[in-house]
Design an enzyme around this catalytic site. Structure first.
Site, short mmCIF file in Angstrom:
data_model
loop_
_atom_site.label_atom_id
_atom_site.label_comp_id
_atom_site.label_asym_id
_atom_site.label_seq_id
_atom_site.Cartn_x
_atom_site.Cartn_y
_atom_site.Cartn_z
N GLU A 77 -43.02 30.87 22.39
CA GLU A 77 -42.45 29.95 23.38
C GLU A 77 -43.13 28.58 23.31
O GLU A 77 -42.46 27.54 23.34
CB GLU A 77 -42.62 30.52 24.80
CG GLU A 77 -41.87 31.82 25.04
CD GLU A 77 -42.72 33.06 24.74
OE1 GLU A 77 -43.59 33.00 23.83
OE2 GLU A 77 -42.53 34.07 25.43
N CYS A 114 -45.63 35.29 28.56
CA CYS A 114 -46.96 35.45 29.16
C CYS A 114 -47.21 34.34 30.17
O CYS A 114 -46.47 33.35 30.24
CB CYS A 114 -48.02 35.45 28.06
SG CYS A 114 -48.43 33.81 27.43
N CYS A 117 -47.44 30.72 28.80
CA CYS A 117 -46.14 30.16 28.42
C CYS A 117 -45.31 29.82 29.66
O CYS A 117 -44.56 28.84 29.66
CB CYS A 117 -45.39 31.12 27.52
SG CYS A 117 -46.11 31.17 25.87
ZN LIG Z 1 -47.10 33.19 25.70
#
Ligand SMILES: [Zn+2]
Length: 163
Positions: A77, A114, A117
């Site tokens: 990402e 996550c 991100c």
């Molecule tokens: Zn991430």
């Protein structure tokens, strides 16, 4: 008493498979799945691909890039957002499809970005002043559609705090 209980919730769409999406969205998801092949993930064997459609009609790809010095690695990402910022400066991103291929297991249900991100997605939304839509899936199975990526980061820290 000076107590208030806060509550947070958000809605997202859940599709049984890529076939239930619009042709445009199905294309994004198919490209994100393809982008997992670009991942460099010899340590985790967890290949992540991302594919973004910009307002302007442009497209940007991203994949995770690991490193023997683990913290040096970058998620798909954020790799995608960095590319978008170079290739299409200041152009809003309409949607990002994110898929993964877990070489050590199964890849049949959606996973979310996550925390780091999520923070990066929020900042990008603020930079170009437009929410980013997320399409999350594995290599097969259900697809989650989240209309505003900011939904994934409630009570977040942002530039406002620095003013
Ligand atoms: Zn991430």
């Amino acid at each position: 008493m000076g107590l208030t209980i806060g509550k947070y919730s958000f809605e997202y769409e859940e599709y049984d498979s890529i076939e239930d999406l619009s042709p445009e969205d199905a294309h994004l998801v198919a490209e994100a799945r393809k982008a997992t092949k670009l991942a460099y993930a010899p340590y985790s064997n967890f290949l992540v691909g991302a594919y973004a459609a910009l307002n302007s009609g442009g497209f940007v790809v991203g994949s995770n890039q690991e490193n023997a010095s683990y913290p040096v690695g970058i998620c798909a990402e954020r790799a995608l957002l960095a590319s978008a910022a170079q290739l299409f400066p200041n152009e809003p991103i309409n949607s990002i499809a994110i898929s993964y291929h877990n070489l050590n297991g199964v890849s049949n249900k959606p996973l979310s970005p996550c925390g780091m991100c999520r923070q990066a997605l929020q900042e990008y939304e603020g930079r170009v002043n437009q929410p980013i839509r997320l399409l999350l899936s594995g290599m097969e199975g259900k697809v989650f559609v989240i209309n505003h990526s900011i939904s994934l980061l409630p009570l977040s820290f942002s530039a406002i705090a620095l003013k």
